[in-house]
Design a protein around this motif. Structure first.
Motif, mmCIF file in Angstrom:
data_model
loop_
_atom_site.group_PDB
_atom_site.id
_atom_site.type_symbol
_atom_site.label_atom_id
_atom_site.label_comp_id
_atom_site.label_asym_id
_atom_site.label_seq_id
_atom_site.Cartn_x
_atom_site.Cartn_y
_atom_site.Cartn_z
ATOM 1 N N LYS A 83 1.005 -1.044 -0.071
ATOM 2 C CA LYS A 83 -0.024 -0.087 0.081
ATOM 3 C C LYS A 83 0.958 1.262 -0.089
ATOM 4 C CE LYS A 83 -3.667 2.077 2.609
ATOM 5 N NZ LYS A 83 -4.822 1.610 3.913
ATOM 6 N N ASP A 84 0.730 2.150 -0.936
ATOM 7 C CA ASP A 84 1.484 3.335 -1.158
ATOM 8 C C ASP A 84 0.503 4.410 -1.761
ATOM 9 O OD1 ASP A 84 3.240 5.466 -1.149
ATOM 10 O OD2 ASP A 84 4.481 4.366 -2.858
ATOM 11 N N ILE A 85 0.346 5.529 -0.973
ATOM 12 C CA ILE A 85 -0.516 6.529 -1.583
ATOM 13 C C ILE A 85 0.001 7.556 -2.613
ATOM 14 C CG2 ILE A 85 -2.111 6.358 0.318
ATOM 15 C CD1 ILE A 85 -0.983 9.020 1.471
ATOM 16 N N GLY A 86 1.494 7.369 -2.499
ATOM 17 C CA GLY A 86 2.261 8.361 -3.432
ATOM 18 C C GLY A 86 2.393 9.863 -3.105
ATOM 19 N N TYR A 87 2.084 10.099 -1.963
ATOM 20 C CA TYR A 87 2.100 11.395 -1.439
ATOM 21 C C TYR A 87 2.939 11.556 -0.289
ATOM 22 C CZ TYR A 87 -1.893 12.605 -4.411
ATOM 23 O OH TYR A 87 -2.671 12.521 -5.732
ATOM 24 N N SER A 88 3.920 12.347 -0.084
ATOM 25 C CA SER A 88 4.721 12.712 1.043
ATOM 26 C C SER A 88 4.145 13.711 1.877
ATOM 27 C CB SER A 88 6.042 13.018 0.677
ATOM 28 O OG SER A 88 6.248 14.319 0.107
ATOM 29 N N SER A 89 4.698 14.239 2.988
ATOM 30 C CA SER A 89 4.387 15.370 3.885
ATOM 31 C C SER A 89 4.476 16.648 3.153
ATOM 32 C CB SER A 89 4.926 15.252 5.207
ATOM 33 O OG SER A 89 6.134 15.211 5.186
ATOM 34 N N LYS A 90 5.622 16.619 2.439
ATOM 35 C CA LYS A 90 5.947 17.713 1.631
ATOM 36 C C LYS A 90 4.729 18.016 0.370
ATOM 37 C CE LYS A 90 10.921 17.601 1.982
ATOM 38 N NZ LYS A 90 12.348 17.699 1.222
ATOM 39 N N ASP A 91 4.582 16.940 -0.032
ATOM 40 C CA ASP A 91 3.391 17.299 -1.224
ATOM 41 C C ASP A 91 2.073 17.744 -0.456
ATOM 42 O OD1 ASP A 91 4.780 15.988 -3.018
ATOM 43 O OD2 ASP A 91 3.995 13.953 -2.406
ATOM 44 N N PHE A 92 1.587 17.309 0.742
ATOM 45 C CA PHE A 92 0.363 17.691 1.644
ATOM 46 C C PHE A 92 0.676 19.380 1.832
ATOM 47 C CE2 PHE A 92 0.217 13.278 2.878
ATOM 48 C CZ PHE A 92 -0.787 12.951 1.927
ATOM 49 N N ALA A 93 2.042 19.453 2.399
ATOM 50 C CA ALA A 93 2.123 20.968 2.799
ATOM 51 C C ALA A 93 2.043 21.919 1.740
ATOM 52 C CB ALA A 93 3.597 21.028 3.466
ATOM 53 N N LYS A 94 2.740 21.420 0.633
ATOM 54 C CA LYS A 94 2.569 22.399 -0.542
ATOM 55 C C LYS A 94 1.010 22.551 -1.339
ATOM 56 C CE LYS A 94 4.339 22.328 -5.489
ATOM 57 N NZ LYS A 94 5.065 21.547 -6.436
ATOM 58 N N VAL A 95 0.338 21.690 -1.214
ATOM 59 C CA VAL A 95 -0.934 21.758 -1.475
ATOM 60 C C VAL A 95 -1.896 22.839 -0.511
ATOM 61 C CG1 VAL A 95 -3.329 20.538 -1.618
ATOM 62 C CG2 VAL A 95 -1.381 19.751 -3.052
ATOM 63 N N PHE A 96 -1.621 22.118 0.914
ATOM 64 C CA PHE A 96 -2.280 23.163 1.869
ATOM 65 C C PHE A 96 -1.913 24.359 1.971
ATOM 66 C CE2 PHE A 96 -4.397 20.283 5.252
ATOM 67 C CZ PHE A 96 -4.591 19.032 4.213
ATOM 68 N N LYS A 97 -0.609 24.965 1.615
ATOM 69 C CA LYS A 97 -0.169 26.187 1.626
ATOM 70 C C LYS A 97 -0.782 27.068 0.261
ATOM 71 C CE LYS A 97 4.179 25.719 3.983
ATOM 72 N NZ LYS A 97 5.683 25.500 3.964
ATOM 73 N N SER A 121 -6.480 20.016 -5.924
ATOM 74 C CA SER A 121 -5.952 18.875 -6.129
ATOM 75 C C SER A 121 -6.859 17.542 -5.735
ATOM 76 C CB SER A 121 -4.746 18.655 -5.247
ATOM 77 O OG SER A 121 -4.006 17.344 -5.437
ATOM 78 N N PRO A 122 -7.860 17.536 -6.924
ATOM 79 C CA PRO A 122 -8.876 16.479 -6.871
ATOM 80 C C PRO A 122 -8.353 15.177 -6.440
ATOM 81 C CG PRO A 122 -8.695 17.352 -9.039
ATOM 82 C CD PRO A 122 -7.908 17.987 -8.403
ATOM 83 N N GLU A 123 -7.178 14.911 -6.939
ATOM 84 C CA GLU A 123 -6.731 13.317 -6.710
ATOM 85 C C GLU A 123 -6.332 13.098 -5.480
ATOM 86 O OE1 GLU A 123 -3.944 9.909 -8.991
ATOM 87 O OE2 GLU A 123 -3.768 11.905 -9.484
ATOM 88 N N MET A 124 -5.862 14.098 -4.859
ATOM 89 C CA MET A 124 -4.935 14.187 -3.662
ATOM 90 C C MET A 124 -6.338 14.016 -2.626
ATOM 91 S SD MET A 124 -2.706 16.420 -1.433
ATOM 92 C CE MET A 124 -1.061 16.183 -2.412
ATOM 93 N N TYR A 125 -7.189 14.909 -2.988
ATOM 94 C CA TYR A 125 -8.425 14.928 -1.999
ATOM 95 C C TYR A 125 -9.047 13.698 -2.217
ATOM 96 C CZ TYR A 125 -13.062 16.682 -0.488
ATOM 97 O OH TYR A 125 -14.119 16.958 0.304
ATOM 98 N N ASP A 126 -9.325 13.152 -3.241
ATOM 99 C CA ASP A 126 -10.001 11.620 -3.277
ATOM 100 C C ASP A 126 -9.246 10.614 -2.274
ATOM 101 O OD1 ASP A 126 -12.088 9.975 -4.539
ATOM 102 O OD2 ASP A 126 -10.157 9.200 -5.665
ATOM 103 N N VAL A 127 -7.830 10.471 -2.772
ATOM 104 C CA VAL A 127 -7.104 9.497 -2.007
ATOM 105 C C VAL A 127 -7.292 9.767 -0.703
ATOM 106 C CG1 VAL A 127 -4.820 8.797 -1.770
ATOM 107 C CG2 VAL A 127 -5.514 9.366 -4.058
#
Length: 148
Positions: A83-97, A121-127
């Motif tokens: 199982k790997d969602i393909g996002y890192s904490s940096k990815d989340f921080a970038k989108v949230f900012k 980021s519809p794909e990140m939201y969905d995942v």
């Protein structure tokens, strides 16, 4: 009911549903329907989802369906990856900012944030909606609070 050795009449519709990046439930429904038909197109779609979908439920269902059809990749049986969602904490921080900047939000307004997050980021939201399920709002709040 066994697997039908034919192309489904609605294969183009199923292909579109399988490629939807913003709704894992739609992709899962497409996988479940494609699993009933053994044809070149359904094998291709199932193999693609089994190897690359970020939502584990979709990936696993596609893998199981492809395996039941005896699908191979380069002559070898498909391998179930961890199982790997393909996002890192940096990815989340970038989108949230970006969402915070786009909405010019000083304090979190969850409804506004979620609406903009889904646009940015519809794909990140969905995942993450799948991964966090009922804790999704709590996850957003905690992630937002941790922005620097």
């Amino acid at each position: 009911m066994g697997i039908i050795q034919a192309e489904p009449a609605n294969i183009e519709e199923l292909k579109i549903k399988a490629n939807t990046k913003d709704n894992w439930e739609t992709r899962l429904a497409a996988v479940n329907e494609l699993a009933n038909y053994d044809c070149q197109k359904s094998r291709y779609i199932l193999t693609k989802l089994a190897s690359s979908d970020r939502v584990f439920a979709v990936k696993e269902a596609a893998f199981n369906a492809a395996q039941a059809m005896g699908v191979t990749k380069k002559g070898l049986p498909l391998v179930a990856k961890r199982k790997d969602i393909g996002y890192s904490s940096k990815d989340f921080a970038k989108v949230f900012k970006r969402v915070k900047r786009d909405t010019q939000m000083e304090e979190l307004d969850l409804a506004v944030f979620k609406k903009q997050f889904k646009i940015v980021s519809p794909e990140m939201y969905d995942v993450m909606q799948y991964e966090e399920q009922e804790k999704f709002d709590l996850w957003i709040s905690a992630s937002y609070a941790n922005l620097s």
